[in-house]
Design a protein around this motif. Structure first.
Motif, mmCIF file in Angstrom:
data_model
loop_
_atom_site.group_PDB
_atom_site.id
_atom_site.type_symbol
_atom_site.label_atom_id
_atom_site.label_comp_id
_atom_site.label_asym_id
_atom_site.label_seq_id
_atom_site.Cartn_x
_atom_site.Cartn_y
_atom_site.Cartn_z
ATOM 1 N N ARG A 109 76.547 44.799 155.961
ATOM 2 C CA ARG A 109 76.909 46.065 155.325
ATOM 3 C C ARG A 109 78.350 46.028 154.837
ATOM 4 N NH1 ARG A 109 78.289 51.586 157.919
ATOM 5 N NH2 ARG A 109 79.103 50.265 159.566
ATOM 6 N N GLN A 110 78.586 46.535 153.646
ATOM 7 C CA GLN A 110 79.941 46.588 153.109
ATOM 8 C C GLN A 110 80.700 47.740 153.757
ATOM 9 O OE1 GLN A 110 79.871 46.882 148.902
ATOM 10 N NE2 GLN A 110 78.972 44.867 148.600
ATOM 11 N N THR A 111 82.010 47.571 153.839
ATOM 12 C CA THR A 111 82.822 48.647 154.405
ATOM 13 C C THR A 111 82.885 49.806 153.413
ATOM 14 O OG1 THR A 111 84.807 47.669 153.495
ATOM 15 C CG2 THR A 111 84.247 47.069 155.754
ATOM 16 N N PRO A 112 82.964 51.010 153.896
ATOM 17 C CA PRO A 112 83.057 52.158 152.984
ATOM 18 C C PRO A 112 84.367 52.120 152.193
ATOM 19 C CG PRO A 112 83.186 52.869 155.273
ATOM 20 C CD PRO A 112 82.917 51.408 155.284
ATOM 21 N N VAL A 128 71.432 43.774 158.993
ATOM 22 C CA VAL A 128 71.860 44.793 158.024
ATOM 23 C C VAL A 128 73.244 45.328 158.396
ATOM 24 C CG1 VAL A 128 71.360 47.128 157.205
ATOM 25 C CG2 VAL A 128 69.553 45.429 157.267
ATOM 26 N N LEU A 129 73.484 45.558 159.679
ATOM 27 C CA LEU A 129 74.804 46.038 160.100
ATOM 28 C C LEU A 129 75.887 45.004 159.823
ATOM 29 C CD1 LEU A 129 74.160 47.850 163.508
ATOM 30 C CD2 LEU A 129 74.734 48.867 161.312
#
Length: 57
Positions: free
Chosen positions: A31-34, A27-28
């Motif tokens: 994960r898309q960047t903010p 998941v990490l």
């Protein structure tokens, strides 16, 4: 009966001990960047480019 219970318990915790960290790190990694970390994207042409015709494709 006790031995089967202990064996099942050990197998379940072994699977959880391997599967949960793998799922967490997957998941990490996926994960898309903010949005704050992404570069700005120009949605529309600037006003001066539209007047000179440079914005037309």
């Amino acid at each position: 009966m006790k031995r089967a219970h202990r064996t099942a318990h050990a197998r379940i915790w072994t699977v959880l001990g391997i599967a949960l960290p793998l799922a967490f790190f997957t998941v990490l990694a996926l994960r898309q960047t903010p949005p704050a970390d992404r570069p700005a994207i120009l949605i529309e042409a600037p006003a001066n480019a539209a007047a000179t015709g440079e914005g037309n494709q």
